[in-house]
Design an enzyme around this catalytic site. Structure first.
Site, PDB file in Angstrom:
ATOM      1  N   GLY A   1       0.838  -1.209   0.000  1.00  0.00           N
ATOM      2  CA  GLY A   1       0.000   0.000   0.000  1.00  0.00           C
ATOM      3  C   GLY A   1       0.863   1.245   0.000  1.00  0.00           C
TER       4      GLY A   1
ATOM      5  N   ASP B   1       2.622  -0.993  11.700  1.00  0.00           N
ATOM      6  CA  ASP B   1       2.505  -2.353  12.247  1.00  0.00           C
ATOM      7  C   ASP B   1       3.732  -3.224  11.967  1.00  0.00           C
ATOM      8  OD1 ASP B   1       2.169  -2.541   9.515  1.00  0.00           O
ATOM      9  OD2 ASP B   1       0.494  -3.932   9.601  1.00  0.00           O
TER      10      ASP B   1
ATOM     11  N   ARG C   1     -26.003  12.765  17.644  1.00  0.00           N
ATOM     12  CA  ARG C   1     -25.817  11.388  17.164  1.00  0.00           C
ATOM     13  C   ARG C   1     -24.537  10.776  17.735  1.00  0.00           C
ATOM     14  NH1 ARG C   1     -27.077  12.880  10.923  1.00  0.00           N
ATOM     15  NH2 ARG C   1     -29.283  12.358  10.898  1.00  0.00           N
TER      16      ARG C   1
ATOM     17  N   ARG D   1      -5.050   7.181   3.223  1.00  0.00           N
ATOM     18  CA  ARG D   1      -3.748   6.877   2.614  1.00  0.00           C
ATOM     19  C   ARG D   1      -3.194   8.039   1.795  1.00  0.00           C
ATOM     20  NH1 ARG D   1      -4.098   1.024   1.089  1.00  0.00           N
ATOM     21  NH2 ARG D   1      -3.574   1.573  -1.036  1.00  0.00           N
TER      22      ARG D   1
ATOM     23  N   ARG E   1       0.989  -5.001  -5.079  1.00  0.00           N
ATOM     24  CA  ARG E   1       1.191  -6.176  -4.237  1.00  0.00           C
ATOM     25  C   ARG E   1       1.356  -7.313  -5.241  1.00  0.00           C
ATOM     26  NH1 ARG E   1      -0.718  -3.933   0.659  1.00  0.00           N
ATOM     27  NH2 ARG E   1      -2.599  -2.715   0.425  1.00  0.00           N
TER      28      ARG E   1
ATOM     29  N   THR F   1       4.381   2.401   5.647  1.00  0.00           N
ATOM     30  CA  THR F   1       2.977   1.971   5.733  1.00  0.00           C
ATOM     31  C   THR F   1       2.261   2.871   6.729  1.00  0.00           C
ATOM     32  OG1 THR F   1       1.460   0.289   6.557  1.00  0.00           O
ATOM     33  CG2 THR F   1       3.700   0.109   7.339  1.00  0.00           C
ATOM     34  N   ILE F   2       1.006   3.187   6.421  1.00  0.00           N
ATOM     35  CA  ILE F   2       0.260   4.036   7.371  1.00  0.00           C
ATOM     36  C   ILE F   2      -0.068   3.276   8.651  1.00  0.00           C
ATOM     37  CG2 ILE F   2      -0.764   5.478   5.557  1.00  0.00           C
ATOM     38  CD1 ILE F   2      -3.451   3.927   6.166  1.00  0.00           C
ATOM     39  N   ASP F   3       0.038   1.945   8.629  1.00  0.00           N
ATOM     40  CA  ASP F   3      -0.444   1.124   9.747  1.00  0.00           C
ATOM     41  C   ASP F   3       0.471   1.121  10.976  1.00  0.00           C
ATOM     42  OD1 ASP F   3      -2.393   0.416   7.917  1.00  0.00           O
ATOM     43  OD2 ASP F   3      -1.423  -1.475   7.362  1.00  0.00           O
TER      44      ASP F   3
ATOM     45  N   ASP G   1       5.452  -4.938   5.894  1.00  0.00           N
ATOM     46  CA  ASP G   1       6.088  -6.229   6.187  1.00  0.00           C
ATOM     47  C   ASP G   1       5.941  -7.249   5.053  1.00  0.00           C
ATOM     48  OD1 ASP G   1       3.435  -6.541   6.722  1.00  0.00           O
ATOM     49  OD2 ASP G   1       3.701  -7.393   8.735  1.00  0.00           O
ATOM     50  N   GLY G   2       4.874  -7.144   4.254  1.00  0.00           N
ATOM     51  CA  GLY G   2       4.739  -8.023   3.084  1.00  0.00           C
ATOM     52  C   GLY G   2       5.890  -7.770   2.103  1.00  0.00           C
TER      53      GLY G   2
ATOM     54  N   MET H   1      -8.363   2.534   9.230  1.00  0.00           N
ATOM     55  CA  MET H   1      -7.472   1.495   8.705  1.00  0.00           C
ATOM     56  C   MET H   1      -6.436   1.053   9.739  1.00  0.00           C
ATOM     57  SD  MET H   1      -6.603   2.306   4.753  1.00  0.00           S
ATOM     58  CE  MET H   1      -7.703   1.788   3.445  1.00  0.00           C
ATOM     59  N   GLY H   2      -5.617   0.121   9.345  1.00  0.00           N
ATOM     60  CA  GLY H   2      -4.565  -0.378  10.231  1.00  0.00           C
ATOM     61  C   GLY H   2      -4.352  -1.876  10.065  1.00  0.00           C
ATOM     62  N   ARG H   3      -5.066  -2.437   9.097  1.00  0.00           N
ATOM     63  CA  ARG H   3      -5.017  -3.878   8.841  1.00  0.00           C
ATOM     64  C   ARG H   3      -5.295  -4.650  10.130  1.00  0.00           C
ATOM     65  NH1 ARG H   3      -2.957  -6.288   4.216  1.00  0.00           N
ATOM     66  NH2 ARG H   3      -1.912  -4.390   3.660  1.00  0.00           N
TER      67      ARG H   3
ATOM     68  N   ALA I   1     -12.699  10.013  21.873  1.00  0.00           N
ATOM     69  CA  ALA I   1     -13.766   9.034  21.631  1.00  0.00           C
ATOM     70  C   ALA I   1     -14.320   8.459  22.934  1.00  0.00           C
ATOM     71  CB  ALA I   1     -13.224   7.912  20.750  1.00  0.00           C
TER      72      ALA I   1
ATOM     73  N   GLU J   1     -10.281  -1.421  11.596  1.00  0.00           N
ATOM     74  CA  GLU J   1     -10.820  -2.279  10.528  1.00  0.00           C
ATOM     75  C   GLU J   1     -10.569  -3.776  10.781  1.00  0.00           C
ATOM     76  OE1 GLU J   1      -9.008  -1.895   6.666  1.00  0.00           O
ATOM     77  OE2 GLU J   1      -6.991  -1.934   7.487  1.00  0.00           O
TER      78      GLU J   1
HETATM   79  O1  F6P Z   1      -1.391  -1.366   4.701  1.00  0.00           O
HETATM   80  C1  F6P Z   1      -2.035  -0.182   4.383  1.00  0.00           C
HETATM   81  C2  F6P Z   1      -3.523  -0.418   4.190  1.00  0.00           C
HETATM   82  O2  F6P Z   1      -4.126   0.816   3.874  1.00  0.00           O
HETATM   83  C3  F6P Z   1      -4.231  -1.092   5.368  1.00  0.00           C
HETATM   84  O3  F6P Z   1      -4.536  -0.192   6.398  1.00  0.00           O
HETATM   85  C4  F6P Z   1      -5.427  -1.679   4.696  1.00  0.00           C
HETATM   86  O4  F6P Z   1      -5.886  -2.825   5.401  1.00  0.00           O
HETATM   87  C5  F6P Z   1      -4.899  -2.079   3.341  1.00  0.00           C
HETATM   88  O5  F6P Z   1      -3.731  -1.314   3.118  1.00  0.00           O
HETATM   89  C6  F6P Z   1      -5.858  -1.843   2.218  1.00  0.00           C
HETATM   90  O6  F6P Z   1      -5.241  -2.241   1.045  1.00  0.00           O
HETATM   91  P1  F6P Z   1      -5.857  -2.019  -0.403  1.00  0.00           P
HETATM   92  O7  F6P Z   1      -5.751  -0.567  -0.721  1.00  0.00           O
HETATM   93  O8  F6P Z   1      -5.016  -2.848  -1.294  1.00  0.00           O
HETATM   94  O9  F6P Z   1      -7.278  -2.453  -0.322  1.00  0.00           O
END
Ligand code: F6P
Length: 321
Positions: free
Chosen positions: A11, A129, A162, A254, A72, A125-127, A103-104, A169-171, A186, A223
């Protein structure tokens, strides 16, 4: 090493361009030839490779995404793909690869390193992680983008009294979620790292908050959590009588111009990657430890794990009162 190939993989993340720019300019400064590889490992397999100059990375530090594009690559996970990539690297005379990604992408880099390629990975990566590093490029910009969205949604949530349920995001990781739950005030945060009880952790704080005079409510859902924002919003509406709406922020998280922190960190890591190659090291990962930029062995780095700080989870809960 004479010729460095640089690519972005996985990503995209804001700040990747700053890292590419730093690799190219530091590479040229130290006398390397630098080639840009398009579309991640796929571009290496297909020979989508061009020579980079100081000018080819001009006017990009402020841009989100990645000028080299990314992918990817499923083919790169196969022996055939790896062999093709190695032979294309030979055609272009690439003797070291700088891989900017998550990491991938590190695993792809490890696989090609086993065939003799020298690789240096930069965390992008934005995550946030990646186990071996405290910081990843793009994380700070994503946090700020999410925070901006929370502030905007809060205006309308207050006006209509409301509850907004925001999926971020964050996988499989909750770094973005827990941090914005603190910065966005929150009422509840649901994280993949922690089992949650809807009644106790979400419905109760909302109802108690209403009874104390709250006029709007924010629930952050990472997510990676089962159940996701839409179902959770439905449950909140049905069981509290407070109208809840789900917003899935998606890819807005992103994009965008990188923050100062992402630009500076990416630039520092890009330089470090080139320095590591200049020192003759092989198969390294650039990482941040105690705020310093360090390099680690790639195989060891892939084994490293980090935990979401309990302190942040507790802080989020205490301040939600
Ligand atoms: O790893 C970055 C990320 O934006 C994750 O937060 C998310 O799960 C994933 O990539 C989404 O990937 P794609 O844009 O391929 O759907």
């Amino acid at each position: 090493v004479k010729t460095i190939g640089v690519l972005t993989s996985g990503g995209d993340a804001p700040g990747m361009n700053a890292a590419i720019r730093a690799v190219v300019r530091s590479g040229l400064y130290y006398g390397f030839k630098v080639l840009g590889i398009r579309k991640g490992f796929n571009g290496l397999i297909n020979g989508e490779i061009e020579e980079m100059t100081a000018r080819s990375v001009g006017d990009i530090i402020q841009k989100g995404g990645t000028i080299l594009q990314t992918a990817r690559s499923a083919l790169f996970k196969t022996e055939e793909g790896l062999n093709k990539a190695m032979s294309m690297a030979k055609v272009f005379g690439i003797d070291a690869l700088v891989v900017i990604g998550g990491d991938g992408s590190y695993k792809g880099a490890r696989d090609i390193s086993k065939l003799g390629m020298n690789v240096v990975c930069i965390p992008g990566t934005i995550d946030n992680d990646i186990g071996c590093t405290e910081y990843t490029i793009g994380y700070d910009t994503a946090l700020n983008t999410v925070q901006d969205a929370i502030d905007k949604i809060r205006d309308t949530a207050y006006s209509h009294e409301r509850c907004s349920v925001l999926e971020v995001m964050g996988r499989h990781a909750g770094y973005i979620a827990v941090n914005v739950s603190i910065s966005g005030g929150a009422e509840a945060v649901i994280l993949p790292e922690k089992p949650f009880d809807l009644e106790k952790d979400v419905l109760k704080p909302i109802i108690e908050g209403r009874n104390r005079g709250k006029r709007n409510y924010t629930v952050i859902v990472a997510e990676g959590v089962e159940g996701k924002a839409i179902e959770i919003a439905k449950e909140i509406t049905e069981r509290t009588g407070i109208e809840a709406r789900a917003t899935i922020l998606g890819h807005i998280q992103r994009g965008g111009s990188p923050t100062v922190q992402d630009r500076v960190m990416a630039s520092r890591m890009g330089l470090k990657a080139v320095e590591v190659l200049k020192e003759g090291k092989r198969n390294r990962v650039i990482a941040v430890k105690n705020s310093a930029i360090i390099d680690l062995d790639l195989d060891e780095a892939l084994q490293m794990k980090k935990d979401l700080p309990e302190e942040l989870i507790l802080l989020s809960k205490i301040l939600s009162l």
